[in-house]
Design an enzyme around this catalytic site. Structure first.
Site, PDB file in Angstrom:
ATOM      1  N   ASP A 114     -12.361  -9.002  -6.796  1.00 33.78           N
ATOM      2  CA  ASP A 114     -11.982  -9.600  -5.516  1.00 33.78           C
ATOM      3  C   ASP A 114     -10.875  -8.814  -4.814  1.00 33.78           C
ATOM      4  O   ASP A 114     -10.965  -8.544  -3.624  1.00 33.78           O
ATOM      5  CB  ASP A 114     -11.540 -11.051  -5.733  1.00 33.78           C
ATOM      6  CG  ASP A 114     -11.277 -11.787  -4.435  1.00 33.78           C
ATOM      7  OD1 ASP A 114     -12.052 -11.606  -3.481  1.00 33.78           O
ATOM      8  OD2 ASP A 114     -10.294 -12.545  -4.369  1.00 33.78           O
ATOM      9  N   HIS A 168      -9.817  -4.084  -2.243  1.00 34.30           N
ATOM     10  CA  HIS A 168      -8.654  -3.847  -1.386  1.00 34.30           C
ATOM     11  C   HIS A 168      -7.727  -2.757  -1.925  1.00 34.30           C
ATOM     12  O   HIS A 168      -7.428  -1.795  -1.228  1.00 34.30           O
ATOM     13  CB  HIS A 168      -7.868  -5.149  -1.195  1.00 34.30           C
ATOM     14  CG  HIS A 168      -8.697  -6.248  -0.615  1.00 34.30           C
ATOM     15  ND1 HIS A 168      -9.122  -6.250   0.698  1.00 34.30           N
ATOM     16  CD2 HIS A 168      -9.200  -7.376  -1.168  1.00 34.30           C
ATOM     17  CE1 HIS A 168      -9.848  -7.327   0.923  1.00 34.30           C
ATOM     18  NE2 HIS A 168      -9.915  -8.033  -0.188  1.00 34.30           N
ATOM     19  N   LYS A 175      -1.140  -4.445  -9.272  1.00 34.56           N
ATOM     20  CA  LYS A 175      -0.769  -5.796  -9.696  1.00 34.56           C
ATOM     21  C   LYS A 175      -1.197  -6.756  -8.601  1.00 34.56           C
ATOM     22  O   LYS A 175      -0.854  -6.555  -7.436  1.00 34.56           O
ATOM     23  CB  LYS A 175       0.737  -5.882  -9.949  1.00 34.56           C
ATOM     24  CG  LYS A 175       1.172  -7.224 -10.476  1.00 34.56           C
ATOM     25  CD  LYS A 175       2.583  -7.260 -11.042  1.00 34.56           C
ATOM     26  CE  LYS A 175       3.646  -6.713 -10.164  1.00 34.56           C
ATOM     27  NZ  LYS A 175       5.000  -6.995 -10.651  1.00 34.56           N
ATOM     28  N   LYS A 215      -3.545 -14.656  -8.193  1.00 37.53           N
ATOM     29  CA  LYS A 215      -3.583 -15.937  -7.495  1.00 37.53           C
ATOM     30  C   LYS A 215      -2.496 -16.818  -8.101  1.00 37.53           C
ATOM     31  O   LYS A 215      -2.079 -16.611  -9.231  1.00 37.53           O
ATOM     32  CB  LYS A 215      -4.950 -16.609  -7.679  1.00 37.53           C
ATOM     33  CG  LYS A 215      -6.129 -15.776  -7.216  1.00 37.53           C
ATOM     34  CD  LYS A 215      -6.209 -15.710  -5.723  1.00 37.53           C
ATOM     35  CE  LYS A 215      -7.455 -14.964  -5.278  1.00 37.53           C
ATOM     36  NZ  LYS A 215      -7.525 -14.809  -3.844  1.00 37.53           N
ATOM     37  N   ARG A 241       2.846 -14.480  -1.666  1.00 31.44           N
ATOM     38  CA  ARG A 241       1.575 -13.848  -1.315  1.00 31.44           C
ATOM     39  C   ARG A 241       1.777 -12.338  -1.386  1.00 31.44           C
ATOM     40  O   ARG A 241       2.546 -11.776  -0.610  1.00 31.44           O
ATOM     41  CB  ARG A 241       1.166 -14.274   0.087  1.00 31.44           C
ATOM     42  CG  ARG A 241      -0.164 -13.742   0.500  1.00 31.44           C
ATOM     43  CD  ARG A 241      -0.512 -14.219   1.889  1.00 31.44           C
ATOM     44  NE  ARG A 241      -1.746 -13.575   2.292  1.00 31.44           N
ATOM     45  CZ  ARG A 241      -2.801 -14.227   2.751  1.00 31.44           C
ATOM     46  NH1 ARG A 241      -2.762 -15.524   2.884  1.00 31.44           N
ATOM     47  NH2 ARG A 241      -3.876 -13.561   3.101  1.00 31.44           N
ATOM     48  N   ARG A 269       1.498   0.337  -6.889  1.00 27.97           N
ATOM     49  CA  ARG A 269       2.810   0.913  -7.171  1.00 27.97           C
ATOM     50  C   ARG A 269       2.620   2.299  -7.773  1.00 27.97           C
ATOM     51  O   ARG A 269       1.811   2.490  -8.662  1.00 27.97           O
ATOM     52  CB  ARG A 269       3.557   0.028  -8.160  1.00 27.97           C
ATOM     53  CG  ARG A 269       4.971   0.498  -8.416  1.00 27.97           C
ATOM     54  CD  ARG A 269       5.701  -0.463  -9.298  1.00 27.97           C
ATOM     55  NE  ARG A 269       5.820  -1.730  -8.599  1.00 27.97           N
ATOM     56  CZ  ARG A 269       6.341  -2.812  -9.148  1.00 27.97           C
ATOM     57  NH1 ARG A 269       6.754  -2.791 -10.391  1.00 27.97           N
ATOM     58  NH2 ARG A 269       6.440  -3.918  -8.458  1.00 27.97           N
TER      59      ARG A 269
END
Length: 134
Positions: free
Chosen positions: A21, A26, A114, A117, A122, A127
């Protein structure tokens, strides 16, 4: 995307987990933009294809990530979401993982992902720990 909880999306989320997800959809996009070499062309009609090629080259230079490089977790109460059918689910809702990009520019530099949920804030992040250039 790192929400306080799954907010009724648990049935959907439980099929994919945090890695597919957030990380796959992303954070890998951010990583490829950050780690890619300058594309052959950055504007004009062929720019999109050249940028895509530079991003694909980064993905091809990442060796498979093993479980030894991952920390996975699930927040307490996750399976209480009424949209989750499997109440014994082990779908991760948190991940911290390390990846390496095997190119001369990024040799030996760990990229740490990292995301999760039900965190206090948020947040989803990539990194990088920089080292001296070879």
């Amino acid at each position: 995307e790192a929400l306080l909880e799954c907010d009724g999306r648990g049935g959907y989320f439980d099929q994919f987990g945090i890695i597919r997800d957030i990380v796959q959809n992303h954070l890998l996009q951010v990583l490829t933009l950050l780690a890619m070499e300058p594309p052959i062309k950055a504007d004009g009609p062929e720019a999109g294809e050249k940028i895509r090629d530079a991003k694909v080259a980064v993905l091809k230079s990442i060796p498979p990530i093993t479980l030894d490089e991952c920390l996975l977790g699930q927040y307490e109460g996750y399976a209480d979401d009424p949209t989750i059918e499997n109440k014994d689910t082990n779908t991760p809702t948190f991940v911290c993982m390390r990846a390496f990009v095997h190119t001369p520019r990024w040799a030996g530099v760990p990229f740490i992902f990292k995301a999760g949920k039900a965190l206090n804030e948020r947040r989803a992040e990539v990194r990088i720990q920089f080292r001296d250039a070879p």
